[in-house]
Design an enzyme around this catalytic site. Structure first.
Site, PDB file in Angstrom:
ATOM      1  N   HIS A 334       8.715  68.783  18.562  1.00 51.73           N
ATOM      2  CA  HIS A 334       9.289  70.101  18.771  1.00 51.73           C
ATOM      3  C   HIS A 334       8.134  71.346  18.310  1.00 51.73           C
ATOM      4  O   HIS A 334       8.496  72.329  18.648  1.00 51.73           O
ATOM      5  CB  HIS A 334      10.346  70.337  18.171  1.00 51.73           C
ATOM      6  CG  HIS A 334      10.218  70.208  16.381  1.00 51.73           C
ATOM      7  ND1 HIS A 334      10.237  69.015  15.800  1.00 51.73           N
ATOM      8  CD2 HIS A 334      10.268  71.463  15.528  1.00 51.73           C
ATOM      9  CE1 HIS A 334       9.902  69.345  14.558  1.00 51.73           C
ATOM     10  NE2 HIS A 334       9.806  70.816  14.254  1.00 51.73           N
ATOM     11  N   ASP A 335       7.017  70.929  17.988  1.00 54.48           N
ATOM     12  CA  ASP A 335       6.124  72.075  17.373  1.00 54.48           C
ATOM     13  C   ASP A 335       4.811  72.025  18.221  1.00 54.48           C
ATOM     14  O   ASP A 335       4.044  72.686  17.991  1.00 54.48           O
ATOM     15  CB  ASP A 335       5.840  71.667  15.991  1.00 54.48           C
ATOM     16  CG  ASP A 335       6.955  72.349  14.950  1.00 54.48           C
ATOM     17  OD1 ASP A 335       7.521  72.979  15.292  1.00 54.48           O
ATOM     18  OD2 ASP A 335       6.889  71.678  13.806  1.00 54.48           O
TER      19      ASP A 335
END
Length: 554
Positions: A334-335
């Site tokens: 997600h990063d």
């Protein structure tokens, strides 16, 4: 050389990261729910998933989409209720999928009851639960540290008359791990969730929990006059003492696993962090993701890189965990921006790129961690202005790029390529409105191609990226050499082909992945005596690789 009987359950499965806000909305609110995850357990089971890491769903103001926790013991109403979580844990077990919770223990939300009390005065029971410092004589911040999200890492609190440290956003004050009461409170939280029956924990930003003994200015590295907080605070001596205490209090004696997010831990340090003498079962270190991104804290500074740079990073991590510890193999989370954009230096079909990366991911030694949508071969989203982004870090990167002298278009281009929001757009389930994600307007837009690029369409196509992932998963889970075999790099100097072999007893398999958009050749003797187990283009010729083609021989 290991044997599959010697491996733990989490070493023999597929892990899958769910970003619940973008997975499936079951109530028509435009954001995902826990019930939405439960509704798709059959889909995950078909993908071979046995461990499902869910990003934070605790009660939160959502400044950083749940990574600013207000209450670790309650579910945020936007995701549902604790009953929904209990059902997900139980139904997941029925599907052979164990829920892995995300523990955000470096910091809390500014709205956490602990911080509300801590900031009230210098002598209350929680006054020392966070990192407080007096201003410099001129009233400025205690140091010139830049937060990872940009701007000063210090925020003035009028109520207390001091500054507090925030490694990330100003709404995310850092906890003081030097206080044993803080550590015990965090251990209690982890034990609460372990007793609920979760299968493990991913521990967020763990390398920042130990602060240096003295706080000093560092040399400025940008036009803003600030010094990276990562350089000032990450991986301080004594951090492993804290983490061994954590392991003894939470991990020991339980059939769970713990994987830490450890930005800045080098491959040659992994033996201190994982394995028999370490504190985690696995560790997310980011040497390979930093190859194309350079300094991940400053997106606007382009880097030049070669495939051999990426290969060296991957090989170093494999070698470091060869006889001690275990590796979590990943290309997306997600990063990160989408891997089909991030890990290639050439143009070409996204589907072909996704198959190349999927082949490496699912045949490498370690536990593969898939990120939602990765199995569909997404690219980055189409962004037209900075106002379309939700991510607090993206907006900070845009502002920083402007201080570095970039134009609006140049600053936007950096965000378009590297923004975390690229990985956070809603899952595309079918061709209905909003890609079947929600009956309401989604919190982030779905991709422009959702009508044809969705789960339903890809399930109907036997040549799709999803079909390729399922083929590789079945190959991996049905062949011990992929689970327990040794890993050895091949063609280390080749700047087009990423290649390695896996061996277990007399068994041997070879993976060859062409990261270029050109036809390339290799020494056919590498696969002599082997047969084609899987080819991303269907057939194959020994000694040749078509553009963006991946082969598995065994």
């Amino acid at each position: 050389m290991a044997n599959t009987s010697d491996l733990a359950w989490w070493q023999k499965t597929i892990a899958y990261e769910v970003y619940p806000k973008s997975f499936l909305d079951t109530v028509g609110q435009g954001t995902g729910t826990l019930a939405g995850i439960t509704a798709k357990l059959d889909y995950l089971q078909k993908l071979g998933v046995g461990a499902m890491w869910i990003t934070p769903c605790y009660k939160s103001p959502m400044v950083d989409n749940g990574y600013d926790v207000q209450d670790y013991y309650n579910i945020d109403p936007s995701f549902g209720s604790m009953d929904n979580m209990n059902e997900l844990i139980a139904r997941g077990r029925e599907h052979g999928i164990r829920v892995v919770m995300d523990l955000v223990f470096n910091h809390t939300s500014e709205e956490c009851a602990w911080f509300v009390e801590s900031r009230a005065s210098k002598d209350n029971p929680k006054a020392d639960w966070y990192i407080w410092r007096d201003a410099k004589p001129d009233g400025s911040a205690p140091t010139n540290w830049r937060s990872i999200f940009g701007g000063s890492a210090w925020e003035w609190c009028e109520e207390r008359g001091q500054y507090y440290l925030h490694t990330f956003a100003k709404q995310q004050p850092d906890l003081n791990w030097e206080n044993p009461q803080v550590r015990q409170a965090l251990f209690d939280i982890a034990n609460y969730w372990a007793e609920k029956g979760v299968g493990g924990f991913r521990i967020d930003a763990i390398t920042y929990i130990k602060k240096p003994p003295t706080f000093e200015d560092g040399p400025a590295d940008g036009e803003d006059g600030l010094y990276p907080v990562h350089a000032a605070t990450a991986n301080q001596p004594g951090i492993l003492d804290f983490l061994h205490e954590f392991k003894a209090a939470v991990r020991d004696g339980r059939d769970i696993f713990m994987v830490g997010e450890a930005n800045g831990v080098a491959a040659d340090e992994l033996s201190q962090w994982v394995g028999e003498d370490g504190v985690f079962d696995m560790l997310f270190e980011f040497s390979h993701t930093h190859v194309p991104m350079g300094d991940a804290e400053i997106w606007c500074r382009p880097v030049t890189w070669e495939l051999t740079d990426l290969k060296r990073a991957l090989a170093a991590s494999q070698e470091a965990t060869r006889t001690n510890g275990w590796y979590p193999v990943f290309f997306e989370n997600h990063d990160q921006p989408r891997s089909t954009v991030n890990f290639f230096r050439c143009d070409g079909p996204l589907a072909s790129k996704a198959k190349v990366l999927g082949t490496v991911l699912l045949t490498t030694r370690g536990t593969p961690f898939l990120y939602q949508g990765e199995e569909l071969g997404y690219g980055n989203a189409t962004w037209k202005s900075i106002d379309e982004f939700d991510d607090v870090q993206t907006r900070a990167q845009y502002d920083f790029a402007k201080t570095e002298g970039l134009s609006d278009d140049e600053a936007l281009a950096a965000c378009v390529r590297f923004s975390r929001d690229n990985a956070r757009t809603p899952m595309q389930w079918d061709a209905t409105d909003n890609a079947g994600f929600s009956s309401a307007k989604p919190w982030l837009p779905v991709h422009d191609d959702y009508a044809t690029h969705n789960v339903a369409a890809l399930e109907a196509d036997e040549c799709s990226v999803l079909a390729w992932y399922r083929t590789l998963v079945n190959l991996r889970l049905g062949n011990d050499v992929f689970l327990a075999g040794d890993w050895h790099e091949l063609l280390s100097d080749d700047n087009n082909i990423l290649a390695f072999e896996r061996t277990l007893g007399d068994a041997r398999v070879v993976t060859l992945a062409n990261f270029s958009n050109e036809r390339v050749t290799y020494d056919a003797s590498l696969v002599e005596g082997l047969t084609l187990l899987a080819g991303s283009e269907g057939d194959a010729v020994a000694g040749e690789l078509r553009p963006l083609e991946a082969l598995v021989w065994g």
